[in-house]
Design an enzyme around this catalytic site. Structure first.
Site, PDB file in Angstrom:
ATOM      1  CD  GLN A   1      32.912 114.447  -1.299  1.00 15.00           C
ATOM      2  OE1 GLN A   1      33.832 115.188  -1.604  1.00 15.00           O
ATOM      3  NE2 GLN A   1      32.735 113.256  -1.874  1.00 15.00           N
TER       4      GLN A   1
ATOM      5  N   GLY B   1      27.463 125.829   8.260  1.00 15.84           N
ATOM      6  CA  GLY B   1      28.184 125.805   9.522  1.00 15.84           C
ATOM      7  C   GLY B   1      28.293 127.166  10.170  1.00 15.84           C
ATOM      8  CG  ASP B   2      30.147 130.279   7.973  1.00 12.09           C
ATOM      9  OD1 ASP B   2      30.708 129.187   8.107  1.00 12.09           O
ATOM     10  OD2 ASP B   2      30.553 131.151   7.196  1.00 12.09           O
TER      11      ASP B   2
ATOM     12  CB  THR C   1      33.184 124.375  -0.334  1.00 11.28           C
ATOM     13  OG1 THR C   1      33.876 124.919   0.804  1.00 11.28           O
ATOM     14  CG2 THR C   1      31.748 124.046   0.072  1.00 11.28           C
TER      15      THR C   1
ATOM     16  CE  LYS D   1      36.072 125.334   3.820  1.00  9.00           C
ATOM     17  NZ  LYS D   1      34.615 125.644   3.810  1.00  9.00           N
TER      18      LYS D   1
ATOM     19  CB  CYS E   1      47.035 129.185   5.524  1.00  9.97           C
ATOM     20  SG  CYS E   1      45.908 127.950   4.834  1.00  9.97           S
TER      21      CYS E   1
ATOM     22  CB  CYS F   1      47.686 121.825   6.546  1.00  4.79           C
ATOM     23  SG  CYS F   1      46.426 121.960   5.269  1.00  4.79           S
TER      24      CYS F   1
ATOM     25  CB  THR G   1      27.389 129.814   4.843  1.00  2.93           C
ATOM     26  OG1 THR G   1      28.269 129.275   5.825  1.00  2.93           O
ATOM     27  CG2 THR G   1      26.561 130.914   5.471  1.00  2.93           C
TER      28      THR G   1
END
Length: 431
Positions: free
Chosen positions: A252, A135-136, A254, A258, A370, A398, A133
């Site tokens: 892009q 961004g986290d 995952t 998104k 969500c 969304c 990961t």
């Protein structure tokens, strides 16, 4: 009356560990454990052969002495006695694995042999993050640094190897290692920062990450101020990659929820930016991505700077960009850390989930947020995850109902774009 808020060995503690092993750290359910385990026995030596530490909670190992031991765990900040028990020998582990300023008291018979208040000053502390990961970890790192500064400890951060060069030179007083390089035997305390989806007992996080935001959950796990602060980046080269004014984009992701699912959205934004005199640079890793017949490609008119390039190179492009237009994904977090204005297009997350940007784009007329609904369980393995409207005409509405006009308006709020603000948005019917 004293209440045992902890757990007897072999009961609630073991139950939570089984849940975590099945859920994984930072992943959906059903995956294997992704963070290094602590040392097999506590790392700190105490009197009469007992050992203790704060790796994966407060841990105490008590040898057989022929006399009974008594152990009490307390929270120094709340004054609560969390757990108290008597035993002949064995192992005690607190239920809570996130940061607690513990007081550990141990008696043998009626004699108190240890009273230790948590104190990480000058000691080795490990904060470990999941691999895979981007961004986290960019969102979490500043809270680990805040922990170091608060407790004056020797901090080690364990993470995926591609991220280490992005931070190592920016924080020379922090040790950055891969999971394979972790030395659990040297640690006084260890904290696992991840997204714990199935932590129903709140053993690994004091509050559900979906309610406080993806990055701020690290602050709660580590017990530091949740005010957000981007981390410092170490760039191999800080020079401008091209002389012309440009905007970076990232199209892009995952999982399909998104993506910006408006079929004409990216084409209109690329045309809009080029009409304002900007070159449009796509810095995704992959020029095309998707599953089966559902794929997303670089928009026509955007220049291709994709590929397996170091994150430092992408950060260099972002540092000099007039803006970044992207999704709730790692590149947006990297742009935030680089100090670039971020136009973030996301409907499946609530704005609290990400860093604050005045250019956040969401359509509240459509189904939204969500991901931050604690009643929903995100499934990383389901590329078409849409928990409320799957296989209906409303699937992915969304972002499908986020218009190019909304994104143009967000761009127009960026000071450098102010003179070229898009025309006011026309009134359109949502359904």
């Amino acid at each position: 009356m004293r209440h045992s808020l902890g757990a007897e060995p072999g009961t609630e503690t073991d139950k939570v560990m089984r849940e975590r092993d099945s859920a994984g750290a930072g992943t959906a359910q059903g995956t294997s454990r992704r963070l290094p385990r602590p040392a097999a026995q506590p790392t700190q030596a105490g009197p009469i052969g007992l050992r203790f530490d704060f790796n994966d909670g407060c841990r105490v190992m008590l040898p057989e002495t022929g006399r009974p031991w008594r152990v009490r765990l307390s929270d120094l900040d709340t004054g609560n006695v969390l757990f108290e028990t008597s035993l002949r020998s064995g192992y005690v582990n607190s239920t809570k694995r996130y940061f607690v300023r513990f007081r550990l008291e141990v008696w043998i018979g009626n004699e108190q042999v240890l009273c230790h208040d948590y104190d990480a000053a000058g000691r080795d502390v490990l904060v470990q993050f999941p691999v895979g990961t981007i961004g986290d970890i960019i969102g979490w790192l500043s809270y680990a640094i805040a922990f170091k500064e608060l407790h004056r400890c020797r901090l080690t951060c364990a993470m995926g190897e591609p991220l280490i060069p992005l931070f190592r030179d920016a924080y020379p007083d922090v040790r950055f290692v891969s999971h394979a390089q972790v030395e659990p035997e040297r640690q006084y305390a260890t904290y696992s920062v991840a997204l714990f989806f199935d932590d129903h007992e709140q053993a690994y996080q004091p509050c559900d990450f979906r309610q406080v935001g993806l990055h701020r959950t690290a602050a709660y796990i580590l017990g530091v101020d949740p005010a957000e602060q981007p981390p410092r980046l170490a760039l191999r080269s800080a020079s401008r990659p091209i002389a012309d004014p440009y905007v970076c984009i990232g199209v892009q992701a995952t999982t399909q929820c998104k993506y910006w699912n408006n079929p004409r959205g990216w084409a209109e934004i690329v045309d809009h930016l080029k009409g304002l005199g900007y070159r449009v640079i796509c810095i995704d890793q992959k020029p095309m991505h998707g599953r089966g017949a559902i794929t997303t490609e670089i928009p026509d008119g955007a220049e291709d700077e994709t590929g397996d390039r170091p994150l430092q190179e992408r950060a260099r492009w972002l540092k000099h960009a007039a803006a970044f237009v992207g999704l709730s994904s790692g590149l947006s977090w990297l742009a935030w850390a680089a100090g670039t204005p971020v136009v973030m297009i996301s409907g499946f997350t609530h704005p609290i989930n990400e860093f604050m940007t005045p250019y956040r784009v969401i359509n509240y007329h459509a189904c939204n947020s969500c991901w931050n609904d604690v009643r929903q369980q995100f499934d990383h393995h389901d590329f078409l995850w849409c928990p409320r409207h799957r296989d209906t005409p409303r699937q992915f509405e969304c972002t499908r109902l986020i218009t190019a006009d909304q994104v143009k308006a967000a761009l127009g709020r960026i000071p450098s774009f102010a003179a070229e603000t898009a025309d006011p948005m026309p009134r359109t019917a949502i359904r």
